[in-house]
Design an enzyme around this catalytic site. Structure first.
Site, PDB file in Angstrom:
ATOM      1  N   GLY A 104     147.541  43.137  60.919  1.00 12.27           N
ATOM      2  CA  GLY A 104     146.319  43.073  61.707  1.00 12.27           C
ATOM      3  C   GLY A 104     145.238  43.963  61.135  1.00 12.27           C
ATOM      4  O   GLY A 104     145.208  44.248  59.932  1.00 12.27           O
ATOM      5  N   SER A 105     144.376  44.430  62.001  1.00 10.37           N
ATOM      6  CA  SER A 105     143.194  45.169  61.566  1.00 10.37           C
ATOM      7  C   SER A 105     143.553  46.545  61.043  1.00 10.37           C
ATOM      8  O   SER A 105     144.561  47.153  61.437  1.00 10.37           O
ATOM      9  CB  SER A 105     142.199  45.317  62.727  1.00 10.37           C
ATOM     10  OG  SER A 105     142.666  46.267  63.665  1.00 10.37           O
ATOM     11  N   VAL A 143     143.587  49.305  63.955  1.00  9.33           N
ATOM     12  CA  VAL A 143     144.811  49.366  64.765  1.00  9.33           C
ATOM     13  C   VAL A 143     145.974  49.868  63.924  1.00  9.33           C
ATOM     14  O   VAL A 143     146.801  50.656  64.388  1.00  9.33           O
ATOM     15  CB  VAL A 143     145.119  47.985  65.370  1.00  9.33           C
ATOM     16  CG1 VAL A 143     146.455  48.005  66.105  1.00  9.33           C
ATOM     17  CG2 VAL A 143     144.007  47.562  66.322  1.00  9.33           C
ATOM     18  N   GLY A 144     146.046  49.432  62.666  1.00 11.73           N
ATOM     19  CA  GLY A 144     147.113  49.887  61.783  1.00 11.73           C
ATOM     20  C   GLY A 144     147.099  51.389  61.584  1.00 11.73           C
ATOM     21  O   GLY A 144     148.156  52.043  61.555  1.00 11.73           O
ATOM     22  N   GLU A 181     150.586  45.498  57.155  1.00 14.38           N
ATOM     23  CA  GLU A 181     149.702  44.736  56.275  1.00 14.38           C
ATOM     24  C   GLU A 181     148.351  44.676  56.968  1.00 14.38           C
ATOM     25  O   GLU A 181     148.196  44.018  57.996  1.00 14.38           O
ATOM     26  CB  GLU A 181     150.207  43.324  55.993  1.00 14.38           C
ATOM     27  CG  GLU A 181     149.271  42.599  55.032  1.00 14.38           C
ATOM     28  CD  GLU A 181     149.740  41.216  54.638  1.00 14.38           C
ATOM     29  OE1 GLU A 181     148.898  40.302  54.614  1.00 14.38           O
ATOM     30  OE2 GLU A 181     150.934  41.048  54.363  1.00 14.38           O
ATOM     31  N   CYS A 233     143.211  37.953  55.957  1.00 10.78           N
ATOM     32  CA  CYS A 233     143.112  39.287  55.380  1.00 10.78           C
ATOM     33  C   CYS A 233     142.973  39.237  53.867  1.00 10.78           C
ATOM     34  O   CYS A 233     142.658  40.251  53.239  1.00 10.78           O
ATOM     35  CB  CYS A 233     144.321  40.137  55.761  1.00 10.78           C
ATOM     36  SG  CYS A 233     145.890  39.462  55.184  1.00 10.78           S
TER      37      CYS A 233
END
Length: 478
Positions: free
Chosen positions: A231-232, A235-236, A253, A287
């Protein structure tokens, strides 16, 4: 109690159950806004139940012989393959992707299950050189335990399967939290497959819900042995900070501002064909999409003309209309982010709109911006939409420096000199670089991470097999 797609229930310990809150949300068809189902709004209590079920089931699942686990995984693939057409249309409705994108997503998921079913029986470890005479050193493959998966909405089934298939095959149990925008194709259909093939209770659990409630509860859960998040970047980073404080294993990722580098000796028409795929396929919402087109001045005018000619000719609309190359963006929030925080501010800072920049509903026209500088959002941000921002540079060195100035996953380099292309690729700080090709068309997704940083380079040596819509449109002179 049997289930059907979008009936608003979770799948925990082999049963379809309502969320503890008894609440559910709407599943929408992105092209029309029509309600096509509901999904359960799970939260921490539901995650607790799912993790407990997975922990209880894991020793028994890992204790099965590898061929037996492989048989279950293979049967999951057969179930999905038998429903291929239905699942493709479900993906089209939930993601807004055109048919070719949905077919690739479901097909890749089926192939991943088949591959994992084979891999688990191929090698259980290896014999190592002994560290001392008279000793025997062995290594063996052992499961991690319980895997927590938080998956995105752009390729929901495929990106879930990338961890679900090998995770199950090698003896792990799984708690999957799919994206709230694609809860059926990203989660519930996998639960239905598990029920259909008789997967033992607790081996696969699916908890749908919103990120702050269900997602964060899973990300922080102490009963998860490894969390896999796609995800983003924002957030990661939050997940990584939380995991570091508790020494929990994670696999991330995240997004990045990927570059599409066109050098002064490039085949401009080839580069423009590939740009359509790199920046516009699935409305640029991946992504690995190209966010920055860094072009040497000697070919900049020709490249922009070639890109604009292609982008302006593309049809945008309902993905069920075979004549449309692009469908809708995933949500109003995504459209607002693209237009209000990237395109409009960049134009206000001096970028020039050459084509596109308009929308109707969630349908955003393919857009080309020129005069983009490194200060602008169109350069610095991950675009995640059908926008091609072009930045002109004078030298190869400047192109490399600008490319390496931001986080990225995957780049492309275009040049008629393959040795030059390889040389530039080796200087780029991306994990994957393609020479004379669009992103991810070499199939490097099976690369596995190790203890050293590994860069994957793909060089296109033969004519490309691009989708029809990505190639140059006919002109009056042709």
């Amino acid at each position: 109690m049997p289930s059907h797609p979008g009936d608003g229930r979770l799948y925990i310990d082999g049963e379809f159950v309502a969320a503890a809150s008894q609440r559910s949300g709407v599943v929408e068809e992105k092209a029309t806004g029509r309600e096509i189902g509901r999904y359960a709004l799970g939260a921490a209590e539901d995650v607790d139940r799912a993790v407990a079920a997975a922990r209880a089931a894991q020793p028994g699942w890992a204790g099965l012989a590898a061929p037996e686990r492989g048989r279950y995984v293979r049967e999951l693939g057969r179930y999905l393959e038998d429903r291929f057409g239905e699942l493709v249309e479900q993906s089209m409705r939930e993601t807004g992707g055109v048919r070719a994108k949905a077919e690739d997503e479901v097909g890749t998921s089926v192939r991943q299950l088949a591959l994992s079913a084979v891999q688990v029986s191929e090698n259980a470890g290896e014999i190592l050189p002994p560290y001392k005479a008279g000793k025997l050193s062995l290594s063996r493959v052992v499961p991690l335990g319980v895997l927590g998966l938080i998956t995105p909405w752009n390729y929901p089934m495929n990106l879930a399967m990338r961890a679900v298939a090998p995770g199950l095959a090698f003896g792990n149990t799984v708690v999957l939290k799919p994206a709230e925008l694609t809860p059926v194709i990203g989660g519930q259909v996998l639960a239905e497959a598990a029920e259909h093939v008789g997967l033992p209770r607790g081996v696969l659990n699916v908890v749908t819900g919103e990120g702050p409630e269900a997602g964060w509860a899973l990300a922080r859960h102490q009963g998860v042995d490894m969390l896999d998040f796609t995800g983003s970047r924002e957030v990661g980073l939050a997940i990584s900070r939380a995991a570091a404080g508790e020494l929990r294993d994670i696999r991330l990722e995240l997004g990045g501002s990927n570059a599409f580098v066109v050098l002064d000796d490039a085949d401009v028409e080839l580069a423009a064909d590939c740009a359509m795929v790199a920046s516009l396929e699935f409305q640029g919402q991946t992504c690995i999409s190209a966010s920055r087109h860094i072009v040497q001045r000697a070919v900049a005018d020709a490249y922009v003309e070639a890109v604009v000619r292609r982008a302006a000719a593309l049809k945008v609309g309902d993905p069920f209309d075979a004549g449309n190359a692009l469908g809708p963006l995933i949500s109003r929030a995504q459209l607002d982010r693209l237009h209000r925080t990237i395109v409009e501010p960049s134009l206000a800072m001096g970028a020039r709109l050459v084509t596109g920049g308009t929308y109707e509903g969630l349908f955003y026209r393919p857009t080309v911006l020129t005069g983009v500088t490194p200060r602008m959002p169109a350069f610095r941000e991950e675009v995640f939409g059908p926008v091609i921002p072009v930045t002109v540079v004078d030298t190869e060195e400047e192109a490399v420096a600008l490319t390496n100035g931001l986080p990225m996953l995957m780049n492309s380099v275009f040049t008629r000199d393959l040795i030059r292309g390889l040389s530039v690729a080796e200087r780029l700080a991306a994990g994957e670089v393609h020479v004379n090709d669009a992103h991810a068309r070499h199939g490097a997704e099976n690369q596995m991470p190790g203890f050293t940083r590994r860069q994957w380079i793909g060089i296109q040596r033969t004519p490309l097999n691009l989708p029809d819509w990505a190639t140059a449109p006919a002109t009056d002179e042709s």
